[in-house]
Scaffold this motif. Structure first.
Motif, mmCIF file in Angstrom:
data_model
loop_
_atom_site.group_PDB
_atom_site.id
_atom_site.type_symbol
_atom_site.label_atom_id
_atom_site.label_comp_id
_atom_site.label_asym_id
_atom_site.label_seq_id
_atom_site.Cartn_x
_atom_site.Cartn_y
_atom_site.Cartn_z
ATOM 1 N N ALA A 14 -1.922 6.836 -34.634
ATOM 2 C CA ALA A 14 -1.555 6.519 -33.252
ATOM 3 C C ALA A 14 -0.968 5.116 -33.155
ATOM 4 C CB ALA A 14 -2.770 6.656 -32.345
ATOM 5 N N ALA A 15 -1.503 4.165 -33.919
ATOM 6 C CA ALA A 15 -0.964 2.799 -33.904
ATOM 7 C C ALA A 15 0.456 2.774 -34.463
ATOM 8 C CB ALA A 15 -1.872 1.868 -34.705
ATOM 9 N N VAL A 32 2.838 4.522 -23.891
ATOM 10 C CA VAL A 32 1.551 4.711 -23.207
ATOM 11 C C VAL A 32 0.705 5.785 -23.897
ATOM 12 C CG1 VAL A 32 0.472 5.429 -21.035
ATOM 13 C CG2 VAL A 32 2.451 3.904 -20.999
ATOM 14 N N GLY A 33 1.320 6.914 -24.260
ATOM 15 C CA GLY A 33 0.587 7.994 -24.913
ATOM 16 C C GLY A 33 0.016 7.577 -26.257
ATOM 17 N N ALA A 34 0.799 6.858 -27.041
ATOM 18 C CA ALA A 34 0.338 6.429 -28.363
ATOM 19 C C ALA A 34 -0.768 5.381 -28.257
ATOM 20 C CB ALA A 34 1.513 5.888 -29.169
ATOM 21 N N ALA A 86 -4.016 7.159 -27.295
ATOM 22 C CA ALA A 86 -4.638 7.825 -28.447
ATOM 23 C C ALA A 86 -5.241 6.805 -29.405
ATOM 24 C CB ALA A 86 -3.602 8.693 -29.161
ATOM 25 N N MET A 87 -4.511 5.731 -29.667
ATOM 26 C CA MET A 87 -5.008 4.705 -30.581
ATOM 27 C C MET A 87 -6.311 4.104 -30.072
ATOM 28 S SD MET A 87 -3.347 1.046 -31.656
ATOM 29 C CE MET A 87 -3.547 0.460 -29.993
ATOM 30 N N GLN A 99 -10.364 15.035 -28.319
ATOM 31 C CA GLN A 99 -9.437 16.165 -28.355
ATOM 32 C C GLN A 99 -8.215 15.872 -27.470
ATOM 33 O OE1 GLN A 99 -10.975 19.951 -26.934
ATOM 34 N NE2 GLN A 99 -9.690 21.029 -28.415
ATOM 35 N N LYS A 100 -8.441 15.316 -26.286
ATOM 36 C CA LYS A 100 -7.319 14.944 -25.414
ATOM 37 C C LYS A 100 -6.457 13.885 -26.076
ATOM 38 C CE LYS A 100 -9.686 16.018 -21.120
ATOM 39 N NZ LYS A 100 -10.441 15.482 -19.990
ATOM 40 N N ALA A 101 -7.080 12.934 -26.768
ATOM 41 C CA ALA A 101 -6.321 11.891 -27.463
ATOM 42 C C ALA A 101 -5.492 12.483 -28.595
ATOM 43 C CB ALA A 101 -7.267 10.818 -28.000
ATOM 44 N N PHE A 102 -6.036 13.493 -29.274
ATOM 45 C CA PHE A 102 -5.262 14.169 -30.329
ATOM 46 C C PHE A 102 -4.006 14.787 -29.743
ATOM 47 C CE2 PHE A 102 -4.041 18.136 -32.328
ATOM 48 C CZ PHE A 102 -3.738 17.710 -33.607
#
Length: 191
Positions: A7-8, A49-51, A54-55, A91-94
């Motif tokens: 994610a980073a 924002v999404g990445a 998740a990170m 799971q949402k972060a994935f």
């Protein structure tokens, strides 16, 4: 930890994309160049924002899991409870990371409108989006296959106990009292 690193990396890719100034956009023809670059610019910002979302989730989860396991007492109970309570968020972060990666690929294809004439950019974008489609197809196949990794033990037992052992040609059946062979081999099954 691996998810947090992925994610980073995705966040850094997204942040390194070119941000187009509004003054530059205003000078472009409306269709298709300005619209495609505007969509690309929106996707870049959504990717950032999404990445980062998740990170942050994966980084905090990894840190707190290690902290829970390092406790002197109740370490496994605290770890298991933390995992259970935050499983939905991970799971949402994935899925945030997955869709961010797809959006990043889409914005990369649209970025061709910054470089080429609209005719060439259209061809490049369509070709790149076809590749993105193949990427999504392949990723979904892998994700579907990986679903078994997260199945409960009972479901895995049912899945794997009634299988044909290709190497020996023998059908095994979990409901057989001895768990032994049914039939005398592959040749009997084919008849």
């Amino acid at each position: 930890d691996t998810y947090a690193v992925c994610a980073a990396l995705l966040a850094s890719f997204s942040c390194s994309a070119t941000f187009v100034n509004q003054d530059v956009l205003a000078k472009l023809d409306l269709w298709p160049t300005r619209i495609c670059i505007s969509i690309q610019q929106i996707l870049i910002r959504l990717c950032v924002v999404g990445a980062i979302n998740a990170m942050l989730v994966f980084m905090l989860s990894a840190l707190y899991c290690k902290s829970a396991l390092s406790r002197e007492t109740y370490n496994l109970k605290v770890y298991n409870r933390f995992n259970a309570e935050t499983g939905g968020l991970r799971q949402k972060a994935f899925w945030s990371m997955y869709y961010t990666a797809v959006a990043y690929c889409c914005q990369a294809s649209l970025s061709s409108f910054q470089t080429f004439s609209w005719e060439i950019a259209s061809i490049v974008t369509i070709a790149a989006l076809l590749l993105v489609g193949k990427l999504v197809w392949d990723a979904q196949s892998i994700i579907k296959s990986a679903g078994m990794i997260f199945l409960p033990e009972e479901a895995l037992k049912a899945m794997f106990d009634d299988v044909l052992d290709v190497e020996t040609g023998i059908l095994t059946d979990a409901s057989d009292d001895e768990g032994s062979n049914k039939g005398s081999g592959l040749s009997n099954l084919q008849q």
